[in-house]
Motif scaffolding. Sequence first.
Motif, PDB file in Angstrom:
ATOM      1  N   PRO A  97       0.827  -1.217   0.000  1.00  0.00           N
ATOM      2  CA  PRO A  97       0.000   0.000   0.000  1.00  0.00           C
ATOM      3  C   PRO A  97       0.860   1.265   0.000  1.00  0.00           C
ATOM      4  O   PRO A  97       1.955   1.300   0.564  1.00  0.00           O
ATOM      5  CB  PRO A  97      -0.803  -0.118   1.300  1.00  0.00           C
ATOM      6  CG  PRO A  97      -0.796  -1.577   1.623  1.00  0.00           C
ATOM      7  CD  PRO A  97       0.527  -2.093   1.146  1.00  0.00           C
ATOM      8  N   ILE A  98       0.344   2.302  -0.625  1.00  0.00           N
ATOM      9  CA  ILE A  98       1.021   3.601  -0.684  1.00  0.00           C
ATOM     10  C   ILE A  98       0.142   4.616   0.016  1.00  0.00           C
ATOM     11  O   ILE A  98      -1.032   4.804  -0.340  1.00  0.00           O
ATOM     12  CB  ILE A  98       1.269   4.034  -2.140  1.00  0.00           C
ATOM     13  CG1 ILE A  98       2.108   2.986  -2.886  1.00  0.00           C
ATOM     14  CG2 ILE A  98       1.961   5.396  -2.185  1.00  0.00           C
ATOM     15  CD1 ILE A  98       2.204   3.241  -4.384  1.00  0.00           C
ATOM     16  N   ARG A  99       0.704   5.273   1.016  1.00  0.00           N
ATOM     17  CA  ARG A  99      -0.040   6.290   1.739  1.00  0.00           C
ATOM     18  C   ARG A  99       0.602   7.660   1.501  1.00  0.00           C
ATOM     19  O   ARG A  99       1.826   7.779   1.455  1.00  0.00           O
ATOM     20  CB  ARG A  99      -0.099   5.970   3.235  1.00  0.00           C
ATOM     21  CG  ARG A  99      -0.856   4.675   3.524  1.00  0.00           C
ATOM     22  CD  ARG A  99      -2.322   4.818   3.112  1.00  0.00           C
ATOM     23  NE  ARG A  99      -3.070   3.568   3.230  1.00  0.00           N
ATOM     24  CZ  ARG A  99      -3.399   2.775   2.214  1.00  0.00           C
ATOM     25  NH1 ARG A  99      -3.022   3.112   0.983  1.00  0.00           N
ATOM     26  NH2 ARG A  99      -4.085   1.679   2.410  1.00  0.00           N
ATOM     27  N   VAL A 100      -0.243   8.660   1.360  1.00  0.00           N
ATOM     28  CA  VAL A 100       0.185  10.000   0.969  1.00  0.00           C
ATOM     29  C   VAL A 100      -0.264  10.998   2.039  1.00  0.00           C
ATOM     30  O   VAL A 100      -1.435  11.003   2.430  1.00  0.00           O
ATOM     31  CB  VAL A 100      -0.426  10.397  -0.394  1.00  0.00           C
ATOM     32  CG1 VAL A 100       0.054  11.778  -0.819  1.00  0.00           C
ATOM     33  CG2 VAL A 100      -0.109   9.347  -1.456  1.00  0.00           C
ATOM     34  N   ARG A 101       0.651  11.820   2.506  1.00  0.00           N
ATOM     35  CA  ARG A 101       0.275  12.886   3.444  1.00  0.00           C
ATOM     36  C   ARG A 101       0.637  14.242   2.853  1.00  0.00           C
ATOM     37  O   ARG A 101       1.529  14.346   1.993  1.00  0.00           O
ATOM     38  CB  ARG A 101       0.965  12.710   4.798  1.00  0.00           C
ATOM     39  CG  ARG A 101       2.458  12.949   4.781  1.00  0.00           C
ATOM     40  CD  ARG A 101       3.009  13.081   6.192  1.00  0.00           C
ATOM     41  NE  ARG A 101       4.464  13.258   6.168  1.00  0.00           N
ATOM     42  CZ  ARG A 101       5.152  13.792   7.167  1.00  0.00           C
ATOM     43  NH1 ARG A 101       4.532  14.180   8.272  1.00  0.00           N
ATOM     44  NH2 ARG A 101       6.470  13.915   7.082  1.00  0.00           N
ATOM     45  N   VAL A 102      -0.047  15.270   3.310  1.00  0.00           N
ATOM     46  CA  VAL A 102       0.181  16.636   2.848  1.00  0.00           C
ATOM     47  C   VAL A 102       0.701  17.467   4.010  1.00  0.00           C
ATOM     48  O   VAL A 102       0.137  17.439   5.110  1.00  0.00           O
ATOM     49  CB  VAL A 102      -1.109  17.264   2.288  1.00  0.00           C
ATOM     50  CG1 VAL A 102      -0.860  18.713   1.872  1.00  0.00           C
ATOM     51  CG2 VAL A 102      -1.632  16.453   1.112  1.00  0.00           C
ATOM     52  N   THR A 103       1.797  18.190   3.787  1.00  0.00           N
ATOM     53  CA  THR A 103       2.368  19.074   4.797  1.00  0.00           C
ATOM     54  C   THR A 103       2.576  20.458   4.194  1.00  0.00           C
ATOM     55  O   THR A 103       2.243  20.707   3.040  1.00  0.00           O
ATOM     56  CB  THR A 103       3.708  18.533   5.328  1.00  0.00           C
ATOM     57  OG1 THR A 103       4.673  18.533   4.259  1.00  0.00           O
ATOM     58  CG2 THR A 103       3.563  17.125   5.879  1.00  0.00           C
ATOM     59  N   GLY A 104       3.161  21.353   4.986  1.00  0.00           N
ATOM     60  CA  GLY A 104       3.397  22.709   4.508  1.00  0.00           C
ATOM     61  C   GLY A 104       2.153  23.563   4.648  1.00  0.00           C
ATOM     62  O   GLY A 104       1.389  23.429   5.611  1.00  0.00           O
ATOM     63  N   ALA A 105       1.929  24.408   3.653  1.00  0.00           N
ATOM     64  CA  ALA A 105       0.778  25.320   3.667  1.00  0.00           C
ATOM     65  C   ALA A 105      -0.030  25.135   2.391  1.00  0.00           C
ATOM     66  O   ALA A 105       0.043  25.951   1.462  1.00  0.00           O
ATOM     67  CB  ALA A 105       1.252  26.767   3.804  1.00  0.00           C
ATOM     68  N   PRO A 106      -0.800  24.040   2.311  1.00  0.00           N
ATOM     69  CA  PRO A 106      -1.544  23.774   1.071  1.00  0.00           C
ATOM     70  C   PRO A 106      -2.704  24.743   0.891  1.00  0.00           C
ATOM     71  O   PRO A 106      -3.414  25.055   1.850  1.00  0.00           O
ATOM     72  CB  PRO A 106      -2.056  22.344   1.272  1.00  0.00           C
ATOM     73  CG  PRO A 106      -2.163  22.187   2.757  1.00  0.00           C
ATOM     74  CD  PRO A 106      -1.028  22.992   3.318  1.00  0.00           C
ATOM     75  N   THR A 130      -3.188   9.934   4.293  1.00  0.00           N
ATOM     76  CA  THR A 130      -2.992   9.644   5.703  1.00  0.00           C
ATOM     77  C   THR A 130      -2.432  10.891   6.375  1.00  0.00           C
ATOM     78  O   THR A 130      -1.922  11.784   5.691  1.00  0.00           O
ATOM     79  CB  THR A 130      -2.024   8.462   5.900  1.00  0.00           C
ATOM     80  OG1 THR A 130      -1.910   8.159   7.289  1.00  0.00           O
ATOM     81  CG2 THR A 130      -0.639   8.798   5.363  1.00  0.00           C
ATOM     82  N   SER A 131      -2.526  10.936   7.671  1.00  0.00           N
ATOM     83  CA  SER A 131      -1.886  12.015   8.429  1.00  0.00           C
ATOM     84  C   SER A 131      -0.620  11.529   9.123  1.00  0.00           C
ATOM     85  O   SER A 131       0.061  12.299   9.797  1.00  0.00           O
ATOM     86  CB  SER A 131      -2.855  12.564   9.483  1.00  0.00           C
ATOM     87  OG  SER A 131      -3.260  11.534  10.369  1.00  0.00           O
ATOM     88  N   SER A 132      -0.270  10.269   8.926  1.00  0.00           N
ATOM     89  CA  SER A 132       0.873   9.671   9.616  1.00  0.00           C
ATOM     90  C   SER A 132       2.201  10.137   9.022  1.00  0.00           C
ATOM     91  O   SER A 132       2.345  10.259   7.799  1.00  0.00           O
ATOM     92  CB  SER A 132       0.791   8.147   9.541  1.00  0.00           C
ATOM     93  OG  SER A 132       1.968   7.550  10.060  1.00  0.00           O
ATOM     94  N   SER A 133       3.176  10.336   9.885  1.00  0.00           N
ATOM     95  CA  SER A 133       4.516  10.719   9.432  1.00  0.00           C
ATOM     96  C   SER A 133       5.248   9.557   8.768  1.00  0.00           C
ATOM     97  O   SER A 133       6.325   9.751   8.204  1.00  0.00           O
ATOM     98  CB  SER A 133       5.342  11.232  10.612  1.00  0.00           C
ATOM     99  OG  SER A 133       5.484  10.219  11.599  1.00  0.00           O
ATOM    100  N   THR A 134       4.676   8.368   8.830  1.00  0.00           N
ATOM    101  CA  THR A 134       5.298   7.203   8.188  1.00  0.00           C
ATOM    102  C   THR A 134       4.825   7.024   6.746  1.00  0.00           C
ATOM    103  O   THR A 134       5.116   6.004   6.124  1.00  0.00           O
ATOM    104  CB  THR A 134       4.986   5.922   8.974  1.00  0.00           C
ATOM    105  OG1 THR A 134       3.556   5.696   8.973  1.00  0.00           O
ATOM    106  CG2 THR A 134       5.483   6.029  10.409  1.00  0.00           C
TER     107      THR A 134
END
Length: 456
Positions: free
Chosen positions: A81-90, A116-120
């Motif tokens: 599985p591939i999980r994607v999180r968004v950081t910064g100032a979207p 996902t919101s996970s840092s992993t």
Amino acid sequence: MKRSLILCLVVALTGCTPLPGKNPASAAVEPDALPPMVTFASPRPSPPSGSNTDIARDFLDLSFRLESGRDLPILTRFEGPIRVRVTGAPPPTLRGDLDRLLLRLRDEAGLDIATTSSSTAEITIQAVSRRNIQRVLPTAACFVVPNVTSLTEYRRLQRSNSITWSRLQRRKHLAIFVPNDVSPQEIRDCLHEELAQAIGPLNDLYRLPDSVFNDDNMHTVLTGYDMLLLRTYNHPSLRNGMTRDEVTARLPAILASLNPEGEGRASRPLQETPRAWIHAIETALGPGASETERMQAGKEAVRIATELGWTDHRRAFSHFAMGRLLRGTDPDAAQLEILRADRFYAKSPQTKLHRAYVASQLAAHAIAQGNGAEALNLLRPHLDTAARHENAALLATLMLLRVEALELVGRRTEAEALLLDSLGWARYGFGEDWAVFAKMHEISALNPQHKNTGGS
């Protein structure tokens, strides 16, 4: 890998942005009363139309070579599985566009991919300013890097082998850096291109007419061809560490199962694109070159394409680039180059989108000559093409050109209604209100009826 800053081929029609002014249609639009932004609902990708033999060749060149021309020794990808999180100032539109893209990747490419919101997370998308991106890669609009999770980490490891694609053994986690201060469409385009390379091939090929894996930037969202590439790249028959020969042996069976329609089609391979032509195009349309250098490079691209005997979309693109370069200084010569481009684009059913870009240039010339009827005929077939390919900037441009053409033939009520319809798309395609009004006035200034009304 990065989305390059090749100049947008649809934003500038006249070579300069005119001072604001009002024409009879635009007078109905107040600066503080733009209609709401409009976005695309359901995707309408066309299925791949080439033979599996040609698709296999393209797949190998995309998967085992970098944009620089350097060969890659093995295939690398995510496993599982591939999980994607968004950081910064979207910005507000980013998450909606990302959700729509991930849904397409699940439905059309068969991937197990979600946010996902996970840092992993396997993939981190960091939204930062365009200036911050260009401080580290001056020619990039956005880019993807392995083994980092932030721009700060990338800066620290910029000269390290740990972020070198050619040394990678498998993809564990990576980061995509996208600008947060450009138009919603530009951000979405970055998501499509960089996420596709994050989970698939790393190279771009100018010989592909129907793909975002092409630096001409004609296609801005993933096509049916691209989804087949990604489904193939992540097929269970392939695995990390495979060599080109090992993948070559597996491809016929994979493509036969995923794309049976491609089995009976005749192979029509295009020759390799020489580095000299690529350099000429990137100099002509990219940042950093003087006007003289751009013009020389444009002529060189046309010369190479002609001497090689090309009749495909790359020959057309050479003339199109030359026409764009000439538009501000020699409109008649520019028109001849754009017409040559259209003749070559017309040879293939895979270049309908390309012809829509061409139509914007031809219609602009017709409007400048006061020929509204010709402009309407030129524009008519291409609005649906722009919509099908989810290009709001192109769609708004074609609609605004049609507004001026309707004005020229005396159909003012239709022009006013169409103008209001166009501006919702323009807000998505061009972003800030000032950019929308600049585009509207730029196109209005083409109309000779407005030369004495402040619209020049």
